[in-house]
Scaffold this active site. Structure first.
Site, PDB file in Angstrom:
ATOM      1  N   HIS A  47       0.901  -1.267  -0.205  1.00  0.00           N
ATOM      2  CA  HIS A  47      -0.085  -0.002   0.038  1.00  0.00           C
ATOM      3  C   HIS A  47       0.709   1.435  -0.120  1.00  0.00           C
ATOM      4  O   HIS A  47       0.695   2.246  -0.854  1.00  0.00           O
ATOM      5  CB  HIS A  47      -1.023   0.085   1.091  1.00  0.00           C
ATOM      6  CG  HIS A  47      -1.481   1.212   1.505  1.00  0.00           C
ATOM      7  ND1 HIS A  47      -2.302   1.726   0.525  1.00  0.00           N
ATOM      8  CD2 HIS A  47      -1.537   2.091   2.536  1.00  0.00           C
ATOM      9  CE1 HIS A  47      -2.965   3.114   1.242  1.00  0.00           C
ATOM     10  NE2 HIS A  47      -2.498   3.260   2.306  1.00  0.00           N
ATOM     11  N   HIS A  71       3.472   7.452   5.510  1.00  0.00           N
ATOM     12  CA  HIS A  71       2.289   8.119   5.934  1.00  0.00           C
ATOM     13  C   HIS A  71       1.287   7.414   6.790  1.00  0.00           C
ATOM     14  O   HIS A  71       0.758   7.894   7.672  1.00  0.00           O
ATOM     15  CB  HIS A  71       1.137   8.692   4.699  1.00  0.00           C
ATOM     16  CG  HIS A  71       0.533   7.184   4.166  1.00  0.00           C
ATOM     17  ND1 HIS A  71       0.838   6.505   3.036  1.00  0.00           N
ATOM     18  CD2 HIS A  71      -0.709   7.057   4.388  1.00  0.00           C
ATOM     19  CE1 HIS A  71       0.094   5.883   2.773  1.00  0.00           C
ATOM     20  NE2 HIS A  71      -1.113   6.074   3.647  1.00  0.00           N
ATOM     21  N   GLU A  75       0.478   6.207  12.663  1.00  0.00           N
ATOM     22  CA  GLU A  75      -1.097   5.735  13.106  1.00  0.00           C
ATOM     23  C   GLU A  75      -1.248   4.231  13.362  1.00  0.00           C
ATOM     24  O   GLU A  75      -1.474   3.807  14.243  1.00  0.00           O
ATOM     25  CB  GLU A  75      -1.913   6.100  12.123  1.00  0.00           C
ATOM     26  CG  GLU A  75      -3.511   5.777  12.304  1.00  0.00           C
ATOM     27  CD  GLU A  75      -4.186   6.762  13.186  1.00  0.00           C
ATOM     28  OE1 GLU A  75      -3.475   7.627  13.629  1.00  0.00           O
ATOM     29  OE2 GLU A  75      -5.248   6.648  13.444  1.00  0.00           O
ATOM     30  N   ASP A  76      -0.319   3.421  12.540  1.00  0.00           N
ATOM     31  CA  ASP A  76      -0.588   1.959  12.314  1.00  0.00           C
ATOM     32  C   ASP A  76       0.356   1.148  13.039  1.00  0.00           C
ATOM     33  O   ASP A  76       0.097   0.136  13.611  1.00  0.00           O
ATOM     34  CB  ASP A  76      -0.669   1.562  10.736  1.00  0.00           C
ATOM     35  CG  ASP A  76      -1.857   2.113  10.220  1.00  0.00           C
ATOM     36  OD1 ASP A  76      -2.885   2.575  10.929  1.00  0.00           O
ATOM     37  OD2 ASP A  76      -2.188   2.014   8.991  1.00  0.00           O
ATOM     38  N   ASP A 137      -3.414   8.138  -1.276  1.00  0.00           N
ATOM     39  CA  ASP A 137      -3.723   7.046  -0.436  1.00  0.00           C
ATOM     40  C   ASP A 137      -5.018   6.423  -0.700  1.00  0.00           C
ATOM     41  O   ASP A 137      -5.255   5.226  -0.804  1.00  0.00           O
ATOM     42  CB  ASP A 137      -3.711   7.838   1.206  1.00  0.00           C
ATOM     43  CG  ASP A 137      -4.065   6.661   2.280  1.00  0.00           C
ATOM     44  OD1 ASP A 137      -3.449   5.725   2.240  1.00  0.00           O
ATOM     45  OD2 ASP A 137      -4.898   7.292   3.048  1.00  0.00           O
ATOM     46  N   ASP A 258     -21.723  14.072 -25.055  1.00  0.00           N
ATOM     47  CA  ASP A 258     -20.413  13.722 -25.123  1.00  0.00           C
ATOM     48  C   ASP A 258     -19.993  12.306 -24.596  1.00  0.00           C
ATOM     49  O   ASP A 258     -18.937  11.948 -24.100  1.00  0.00           O
ATOM     50  CB  ASP A 258     -19.646  14.720 -24.107  1.00  0.00           C
ATOM     51  CG  ASP A 258     -20.284  14.590 -22.666  1.00  0.00           C
ATOM     52  OD1 ASP A 258     -21.508  13.897 -22.713  1.00  0.00           O
ATOM     53  OD2 ASP A 258     -19.642  15.289 -21.826  1.00  0.00           O
TER      54      ASP A 258
HETATM   55 MN    MN Z   1      -3.040   4.733   3.826  1.00  0.00          MN
END
Ligand code: MN
Length: 509
Positions: A47, A71, A75-76, A137, A258
């Site tokens: 990811h 990123h 957090e993780d 993300d 279109d």
């Molecule tokens: Mn992420």
């Protein structure tokens, strides 16, 4: 597996410094997320490398790419801000922390607060690159949404359509906007998606063939007039935007002008107009469908010539004609201006100033449109382009980028405050709004029956000016009515309108 060099290869230019930074972030993330898996069973690290690739392709620069790799590390997997600062410095820490913080904003389902939510999202981003990392993300999360538990899919897809895709559009990053919409559609509106698919599927192969033939004859026509075509593509309208059109056109495919389009990229603006002339000389244009977005760019900066012509066999097709630069801008929007390559030649300065003006106009139109929560038109509309947009560019590049974004954001949001309900819904109001304004922004019934207000759990006078970030609870009673005095307290025209209505009604009865 994606290597660090694969990511570095996507940068516009590969300096030794940038390459070292990205290798370091790559190795750091690989170790930090070593035992971390995704729902799909893939290593979580995938990811991160995929997100980094999307950021690199958008051209947001090495720091943003490194922050993309890092990123989710706070957090993780519990990496501390101190570690990130020690390893990567303040700029990257700032980006990672801002991305982490944005992830804490809670989307509460489709409602009339979506516009406030989008504004809050943009206002909370400390730096344009934070939004770009967040968008990247989300793109990768949407590409892999099939692996997420079913009950979460719909909500994530709705959030993507309501918050992320419109922000990408506002920033002019059409490439991301389109991909997010197309990926979300089947999950957010499965029945509608099926209906669109069945409407087009049978006809698609024949339409594609027809369009191919048409493109070949257009290219021949341009070659005969010595107009060099640098690139050409053909496309059928994306299913989500087709859905929007079909709804407005009684589900009649014939009324979607279109549905089929070809795009021609030429060398110069002059060639754009020449090519348009050649096309109109060969194929009859539909009246009212000729659009000159070169002379009159869209608010988000989009430039191109559009026309719709009869292909000669009953069908119609849209033709978009543009230069390479316009094409790059239309796909990458503000991200297209991150190019550091031109900086030696001094062009970057021009790019930024032009971007500033465009982005400013785009945001201005967003603001001028008013918002969905009942505030109506906002106070203090500006007309001119502020001086700092024109003066951009003399400072060094990194500082310039940050200052630019901060000032743009401050300027845009300085007249707005974000107020929350106890449940966490967000409403944006004019500065100095009071609880009465807030109550009417939630619902006219709440305003009409208001008897008091709490800010942060404490009772306050109903004319207390609210501050950014206040959590406000409105107390109501069924027999209560607005008082004439309220008209002096309120800041929003919507509240005043409702108060006057209520006063007029109680006079009659
Ligand atoms: Mn992420």
């Amino acid at each position: 597996m994606t290597s660090a060099d694969d990511i570095i290869g996507l940068l516009k230019e590969q300096s030794a410094r940038d390459s070292t930074l990205i290798r370091k972030a790559y190795d750091f993330a690989a170790t930090a997320h070593k035992n971390h898996m995704r729902y799909s069973g893939e290593p979580y690290f995938t990811h991160l490398t995929e997100t980094a690739k999307i950021i690199a392709e958008l051209g947001a620069g090495a720091a943003a790419v490194a922050a993309g790799l890092l990123h989710d590390s706070i957090e993780d997997v519990g990496v501390t801000p101190e570690t990130l600062r020690a390893e990567f410095g303040d700029e990257i820490l700032m980006l990672v922390e801002a991305v982490t913080k944005l992830g804490h904003l809670r989307y509460r389902g489709i409602d009339r607060y979506s516009e406030s939510m989008r504004r809050l999202f943009v206002a909370s981003a400390k730096d344009l690159r934070v939004l770009i990392i967040k968008l990247a993300d989300r793109v990768h999360n949407m590409r892999t949404l099939a692996h997420i538990p079913k009950e979460k899919q719909r909500r994530i897809a709705e959030e993507t359509l309501e918050i992320y895709a419109p922000i990408a559009y506002r920033l002019g990053i059409r490439k991301i906007n389109r991909e997010l919409e197309e990926l979300s559609f089947p999950f957010a509106y499965p029945a509608e998606y099926e209906r669109v698919v069945t409407t087009v599927r049978m006809k698609e192969p024949a339409l594609r063939k027809k369009l191919q033939r048409f493109l070949r004859s257009v290219l021949k026509g341009l070659a005969r007039q010595n107009i060099t075509v640098l690139a050409s593509t053909l496309r059928l309208k994306g299913l989500y935007s087709l859905y929007g059109k079909l709804k407005r056109r009684d589900w009649d495919l014939e009324k979607v002008y279109d549905l089929l389009a070809i795009r021609i990229v030429v060398k110069s603006i002059e060639d754009c107009y020449r090519a348009l002339g050649v096309v109109h000389g060969h194929w009859r244009p539909l009246p009212g469908r000729i659009k000159d977005y070169i002379s009159f760019p869209k608010p988000n900066g989009y430039r191109s010539l559009h026309t719709t012509v009869f292909m000669g066999d009953g069908g119609i097709a849209e033709i978009q004609i543009r230069t390479v630069e316009m094409h790059r801008e239309s796909e990458y929007g503000v991200a297209a201006h991150f190019s550091y390559k031109e900086s030696e030649r001094g062009d970057r300065r021009l790019g930024l100033a032009a971007l500033g003006e465009k982005l400013y106009r785009g945001l201005l139109s967003w603001r001028a449109k008013g918002i969905g929560n009942g505030n109506g038109v906002l106070a203090g509309e500006r007309t001119g382009i502020p001086h700092w947009v024109q003066e951009l560019g003399s400072v060094n590049a990194a500082v310039e980028e940050q200052e630019f974004w901060r000032e743009l954001r401050d300027d845009f949001f300085k007249s707005r405050i974000f107020i929350f309900t106890p449940k966490g819904d967000v409403v944006d109001l004019a500065v100095d709004s009071c609880p009465i304004d807030f109550a009417y922004a939630i619902h006219s019934d709440i305003g009409d029956h208001m008897v008091g207000a709490k800010v942060g759990g404490k009772l306050v006078a109903i004319d207390t000016p609210l501050k950014n970030g206040d959590i406000v609870e409105i107390l109501t009673k069924s027999g209560a009515r607005p008082s004439r005095k309220w008209l002096d307290f309120t800041r929003t025209s919507m509240a005043r309108k409702h108060i006057r209505n209520a006063l007029a009604k109680s006079k009659q009865s």
